[in-house]
Design a protein around this motif. Structure first.
Motif, PDB file in Angstrom:
ATOM      1  N   GLU A  55       1.048  -1.330   0.154  1.00 52.97           N
ATOM      2  CA  GLU A  55      -0.008  -0.048   0.022  1.00 52.97           C
ATOM      3  C   GLU A  55       0.769   1.367   0.106  1.00 52.97           C
ATOM      4  O   GLU A  55       0.536   2.392  -0.700  1.00 52.97           O
ATOM      5  N   ASN A  56       1.784   1.396   0.704  1.00 52.57           N
ATOM      6  CA  ASN A  56       2.784   2.522   0.991  1.00 52.57           C
ATOM      7  C   ASN A  56       3.996   2.549   0.265  1.00 52.57           C
ATOM      8  O   ASN A  56       5.139   3.172   0.775  1.00 52.57           O
ATOM      9  N   LYS A  96       7.504   2.254   9.968  1.00 52.43           N
ATOM     10  CA  LYS A  96       6.874   1.808  11.327  1.00 52.43           C
ATOM     11  C   LYS A  96       7.626   2.543  12.347  1.00 52.43           C
ATOM     12  O   LYS A  96       6.958   3.057  13.394  1.00 52.43           O
ATOM     13  N   GLU A  97       8.896   2.851  12.259  1.00 53.72           N
ATOM     14  CA  GLU A  97       9.535   3.908  13.233  1.00 53.72           C
ATOM     15  C   GLU A  97       9.087   5.102  13.298  1.00 53.72           C
ATOM     16  O   GLU A  97       8.573   5.788  14.299  1.00 53.72           O
ATOM     17  N   GLU A 102       4.859   8.700  15.913  1.00 53.92           N
ATOM     18  CA  GLU A 102       3.796   9.898  15.777  1.00 53.92           C
ATOM     19  C   GLU A 102       4.162  10.614  14.519  1.00 53.92           C
ATOM     20  O   GLU A 102       3.888  11.827  14.711  1.00 53.92           O
ATOM     21  N   GLN A 103       4.904  10.285  13.814  1.00 53.35           N
ATOM     22  CA  GLN A 103       5.398  11.122  12.472  1.00 53.35           C
ATOM     23  C   GLN A 103       4.735  10.327  11.310  1.00 53.35           C
ATOM     24  O   GLN A 103       4.260   9.177  11.354  1.00 53.35           O
ATOM     25  N   GLU A 104       4.549  11.255  10.293  1.00 53.12           N
ATOM     26  CA  GLU A 104       3.812  10.663   9.131  1.00 53.12           C
ATOM     27  C   GLU A 104       4.890   9.616   8.291  1.00 53.12           C
ATOM     28  O   GLU A 104       6.147  10.292   8.028  1.00 53.12           O
ATOM     29  N   PRO A 105       4.770   8.767   7.977  1.00 52.04           N
ATOM     30  CA  PRO A 105       5.696   7.543   7.187  1.00 52.04           C
ATOM     31  C   PRO A 105       5.915   8.222   5.868  1.00 52.04           C
ATOM     32  O   PRO A 105       4.794   8.476   5.204  1.00 52.04           O
ATOM     33  N   VAL A 106       7.101   8.102   5.506  1.00 54.52           N
ATOM     34  CA  VAL A 106       7.581   8.633   4.065  1.00 54.52           C
ATOM     35  C   VAL A 106       7.015   7.364   3.071  1.00 54.52           C
ATOM     36  O   VAL A 106       7.215   6.065   3.365  1.00 54.52           O
ATOM     37  N   ASP A 128      17.429   0.249  -6.334  1.00 53.69           N
ATOM     38  CA  ASP A 128      17.478   1.618  -5.469  1.00 53.69           C
ATOM     39  C   ASP A 128      15.998   1.896  -4.928  1.00 53.69           C
ATOM     40  O   ASP A 128      15.035   1.515  -5.072  1.00 53.69           O
ATOM     41  N   ASP A 129      16.406   2.121  -3.544  1.00 53.24           N
ATOM     42  CA  ASP A 129      15.134   2.268  -2.563  1.00 53.24           C
ATOM     43  C   ASP A 129      15.203   3.676  -1.614  1.00 53.24           C
ATOM     44  O   ASP A 129      16.412   4.081  -1.633  1.00 53.24           O
ATOM     45  N   ASN A 130      14.320   3.930  -1.128  1.00 55.06           N
ATOM     46  CA  ASN A 130      14.531   5.276  -0.363  1.00 55.06           C
ATOM     47  C   ASN A 130      14.546   4.925   1.097  1.00 55.06           C
ATOM     48  O   ASN A 130      13.994   5.634   2.051  1.00 55.06           O
TER      49      ASN A 130
END
Length: 179
Positions: A55-56, A96-97, A102-106, A128-130
């Motif tokens: 999904e993300n 997950k971290e 309580e931050q918006e995941p990238v 490649d990945d971020n």
């Protein structure tokens, strides 16, 4: 309640032992698989279909038709699956971290590129990945057996990948990604 806790731990250890046995079994088969003529572009696309449901995490593939090699197909597929899985897991841990803090995941991004190599008669496949990447102190250990930065796993995946690629007269390396 205690039984459930102990059962969960025992089942986790059984999973780890099963995974270890499978890794060693694969390692033993490295020299017995016969090379076949293989379409790299099609093989990569086939593997991506399995993973393109996150999904993300967006997976982008830049391929090229006509990229044919002689290689042990099951082993090369294992390399692709391992590298894609590692990228997904790294991104999911990072996401997950972020949620735990309580931050918006990238949103995750993975880009796989198949292209001609500067080495005559070879192709480069770049993953490649971020995700967070590998720390500088761990980069030298990345392809050694039993090294892992994960809380689970055997640490054999990338060592086996290196062995497979080298048996195909290829090279595998890590560089920081800018995806």
């Amino acid at each position: 309640e205690r039984f459930d806790e102990v059962s969960a731990v025992v089942l986790e250890h059984i999973d780890i032992l099963t995974e270890t046995a499978n890794e060693f079994s694969t390692f033993a088969k490295l020299y017995s698989e016969e090379p076949v003529l293989l379409d790299l572009d099609k093989t990569l696309k086939d593997q991506l279909m399995i993973f393109d449901n996150k999904e993300n995490i967006h997976i982008e593939y830049i391929g090229m038709s006509g990229a044919m090699v002689s290689a042990p197909r099951p082993q090369l597929i294992r390399v692709f699956v391992n590298l894609i899985t590692n990228a997904i897991q790294a991104i999911e841990i990072m996401q997950k971290e972020a949620r735990d803090n309580e931050q918006e995941p990238v949103p995750g991004k993975i880009r796989i590129s198949l292209r001609y190599s500067t080495r005559e008669g070879f192709y480069d496949i770049v993953f490649d990945d971020n995700g967070p990447g590998v720390s500088e102190e761990n980069q030298g250990k990345l392809f050694t057996p039993n090294f892992t930065t994960k809380s689970s796993g055997t640490g054999l995946g990338l060592a086996i990948c290196r062995n497979i690629i080298e048996k195909c007269d290829g090279e595998i390396s890590y560089r920081r990604s800018y995806a």
